[in-house]
Write an enzyme that holds these catalytic residues in place. Structure first.
Site, PDB file in Angstrom:
ATOM      1  N   SER A 138       0.626  -1.164  -0.125  1.00  0.00           N
ATOM      2  CA  SER A 138       0.079   0.104  -0.060  1.00  0.00           C
ATOM      3  C   SER A 138       0.824   1.255  -0.124  1.00  0.00           C
ATOM      4  O   SER A 138       1.947   1.178   0.330  1.00  0.00           O
ATOM      5  CB  SER A 138      -0.947  -0.128   1.219  1.00  0.00           C
ATOM      6  OG  SER A 138      -1.535   1.095   1.274  1.00  0.00           O
ATOM      7  N   TYR A 151      -1.375  -0.128   9.969  1.00  0.00           N
ATOM      8  CA  TYR A 151      -1.659  -0.670   8.600  1.00  0.00           C
ATOM      9  C   TYR A 151      -0.326  -0.193   7.792  1.00  0.00           C
ATOM     10  O   TYR A 151       0.186  -1.026   7.183  1.00  0.00           O
ATOM     11  CB  TYR A 151      -2.930   0.160   7.927  1.00  0.00           C
ATOM     12  CG  TYR A 151      -3.173  -0.794   6.555  1.00  0.00           C
ATOM     13  CD1 TYR A 151      -3.436  -1.794   6.453  1.00  0.00           C
ATOM     14  CD2 TYR A 151      -3.260   0.332   5.419  1.00  0.00           C
ATOM     15  CE1 TYR A 151      -3.779  -2.278   5.064  1.00  0.00           C
ATOM     16  CE2 TYR A 151      -3.719  -0.270   4.284  1.00  0.00           C
ATOM     17  CZ  TYR A 151      -3.666  -1.610   3.868  1.00  0.00           C
ATOM     18  OH  TYR A 151      -4.230  -1.942   2.872  1.00  0.00           O
TER      19      TYR A 151
END
Lengths: 245, 433
Positions: A138, A151
């Site tokens: 990501s 995350y």
């Protein structure tokens, strides 16, 4: 005809990628947790033209099962051309800030599970001596930000792991691809208000398939995220700390 | 989430849910309690038929179940779009038996609105080619067809999503020798000639007339009648993705009386011959507006209304003239007006088409337009016609009940399956269903 393995196959991006390979007439092996949804996707990919589709129910957090399930996949497919790791969850950041247990469990799903899978996969692919290992990380891994650093940390760990693995497998003919999507409109992000930066999973999937066929190492999807993250990474700290990113 | 139909009127705040599998739907129905739910596909119905407190989006219910290439039978989940079906079936030599004027609709939406196409005069509605439907009603998931739960089948086809959420649909496809159409365009001088040409060409597979509804007097109803047949030429080629898009709302004055008149006149006069032939791909032939994404923004941020009515054949030219005269007198005009001949009515409870003439108009939203449409409703009902629910955002309960005589049967069936308590749209509440 190529042989494709997809882990986290019920995720929207993974499913969109699978559809593109199905249309090319490739053979696909899907791993995911939900039997019902997996069955639907298997059927769908067959209709769309896949040479053959196999599937197995599999929880990435069940580390003990990793070796045997990957053995099954390689027994069935033989030489695998493309492996795509697409599983993941979007942590509730504030929950993670108040519970170390939640933070660890998110790191486990989003990073440790992949470390385990990739360790086995790297050895198998090294033995084959060709193919691509593609992993969806990501843009969040590019810099820890207060809005989602748990995350981000998991994805950053994966990116560093992939960098090293790429280095190791480079001379062995195996390509390691780090895919860094920005905002993608999927069930995982259904509660977010969507703006101009958001992309459809189909669009991201096209970028993934293109990056795999052109043997890219790191790719931002859609492309403009490379620019955005360049700015975010290079923002001087005294400014960065005052932003709400 | 702020939601509207394709006409961008009305807007409401709606809670959006995205079921991932059949089981999710049942859970959502239970969760919603007394709050109203309605299924929603790509949001291409124009008015408020896919608006409710909670909208169940079929975005992720988009899987093919099977495709029998030998007999042309396809089963897929309700959120599958006609565009993706075409991509799959065209290379195998199949086409949709009935297609509306856009491929950006879902199969579930096509069933719920029981859409029609340019071949209605011969082949009927979309539902004529639906073999079976899997439906999530509050009383459970059921399969319905003409042989199984038949009354539920007839209520669900054209039922505007008010019997439950459509999960899967099985459709029969049409064999085609190529993906191209042999198109004939005939220029007519007035309404009488337009209707005459449509009648004369009843055997033509596809027929529709683009009608200039801004011209008054002797030129009232002058048209370009477009006929079409599948041709053997050209091979099986899937269409290209749309390139153009309307990126923002056009200013309100963009479409006004003058620009519309200029457009209509230019469109009519661009054809110099009375009759012309061309071989065209199915894409521009069936989906001329799909080439421009978000074309609804041309009408500005204020939104627009699409008005489509049908009047029985007996009312004929007299009825059409009455309505067209009223319309051109109002100077409200329409960017695009389409006239078509319908074949016979089917036995679904709420399907729109009945044997006669249908006219579809786009009208920029305004108070005057709203009252003009109320007036037109009266004329349509007086001639024994009705207005299309998939395009409606403003019809009154009284007009609806007069023109859809089977509404009571429909309500009764909804009660029987427990749908009346859960599946309600802004439209169904307005229409008193």
């Amino acid at each position: 005809m190529k042989k494709i393995l997809i882990i986290g196959a019920t995720s929207s991006i993974a499913e969109s990628v699978a559809r593109l390979y199905a249309k090319q007439g490739d053979e696909i092996y899907l791993l995911a947790r939900n039997q019902g949804r997996l069955d639907k996707i298997v059927n769908d990919l067959r209709v769309r033209g896949a040479a053959d589709v196999h599937s197995a129910v599999f929880d990435v957090c069940d580390f003990d099962a990793h070796v045997s399930i990957l053995d099954d996949v390689f027994d069935r497919l033989g030489e695998v051309d493309v492996v795509l790791l697409a599983h993941g969850t979007l942590p509730d950041q504030s929950l993670c800030e108040n519970s170390a247990e939640s933070a660890l469990s998110e790191i486990k799903v989003n990073a440790l599970s992949s470390v385990s899978l990739l360790t086995h996969l790297a050895n198998k692919m090294e033995y084959v001596g060709k193919g691509t290992i593609a992993v969806i990380t990501s843009v969040a891994g590019d810099r820890g930000r207060k809005s989602n650093y748990v995350y981000g940390a998991a994805k950053a760990m994966l990116s560093a792991f992939l960098e090293g693995m790429r280095h190791r497998l480079f001379s062995k003919g195996v390509v390691v691809l780090d895919i860094r999507p920005g905002f993608v409109d999927t069930p995982m992000t259904k509660d977010f208000a969507k703006g101009v930066l958001w992309a459809k999973p189909e669009k991201v999937a096209e970028g993934i398939v293109r990056a795999i066929s052109t043997k890219k190492s790191v790719v931002y999807l859609p492309f403009f995220w490379a620019g955005i993250m360049g700015v975010v990474r290079n923002l001087p700290r005294f400014i960065f700390l005052r932003t709400s990113l | 989430m702020r939601l509207s139909g394709w006409g961008r009127y009305p807007y409401i705040d709606s809670h959006a849910e995205y079921p991932l599998c059949d089981g999710d739907v049942q859970k959502l129905v239970e969760l919603a309690g007394e709050q109203s739910l309605i299924g929603r596909g790509l949001g291409r119905s124009y008015g408020d038929s896919a608006l409710a407190h909670t909208t169940l989006h079929s975005l992720y219910l988009d899987h093919f179940r099977f495709f029998d290439k030998k007999i042309g039978l396809l089963r897929c989940s309700s959120g599958t779009t006609l565009a993706s079906i075409l991509e799959l079936i065209i290379p195998e030599g199949w086409f949709l038996s009935v297609t509306p004027g856009t491929k950006f609709v879902t199969v579930g939406g096509a069933v719920a609105s029981d859409v029609h196409g340019k071949n209605h005069h011969l082949d009927g509605c979309f539902s004529e080619f639906v073999e079976s439907i899997k439906l999530a009603t509050p009383n459970g998931v059921v399969e319905c067809s003409r042989n199984q739960n038949a009354s539920l089948f007839y209520a669900t086809c054209g039922g505007m999503g008010l019997t439950g959420l459509i999960l899967e649909v099985e459709i029969r496809l049409k064999r085609v020798p190529s993906s191209f159409i042999d198109a004939t365009t005939i220029k007519t001088k007035n309404l009488e000639e337009t209707v005459e040409i449509l009648e004369e060409n009843h055997s033509s597979t596809y027929s529709v007339a683009w009608i200039d509804c801004l011209t008054t007097g002797s030129g009232l109803g002058r048209s370009l009648v477009m006929l079409g047949e599948h041709t053997k030429e050209g091979g099986l080629v899937v269409g290209k993705k749309a390139k153009l898009s309307v990126p923002f709302d056009m200013p309100d004055f963009f479409l006004n009386g003058l620009t519309m008149q200029a457009f209509n006149s230019a469109y009519y006069h661009r054809m110099t011959k009375v009759r012309s032939h061309a071989i065209v791909h199915y894409e521009p032939y069936f989906y001329p507006l799909d080439g421009i994404l978000n074309w609804n923004r041309l009408y500005g941020a204020g939104g627009f209304l699409q008005y489509q009515f049908v009047i029985p054949k007996e009312a004929g030219i007299e009825g059409l003239s009455a309505i067209l005269s009223r319309l051109s007198a109002s100077k409200k005009g329409s960017f695009l007006a389409v006239l078509k001949m319908f074949g016979t009515e089917n036995c679904n409870h709420l399907s729109f088409p009945l044997g006669g003439y249908t006219l579809a108009l786009d009208l920029k939203l305004s108070r005057e337009v709203l009252s003009l449409l109320d007036e037109l409703d009266e004329i349509v009902v007086a001639y024994g016609g009705r207005v299309y629910l998939a395009k409606d955002a403003r019809m009154s309960k009284e007009v609806f009940r007069k023109s859809y005589p089977r509404w009571e049967k429909f309500s009764e069936l909804r009660r029987q399956w427990g749908a009346h308590k859960h599946f309600n749209s802004t439209q169904s509440q307005r229409l008193g269903l």
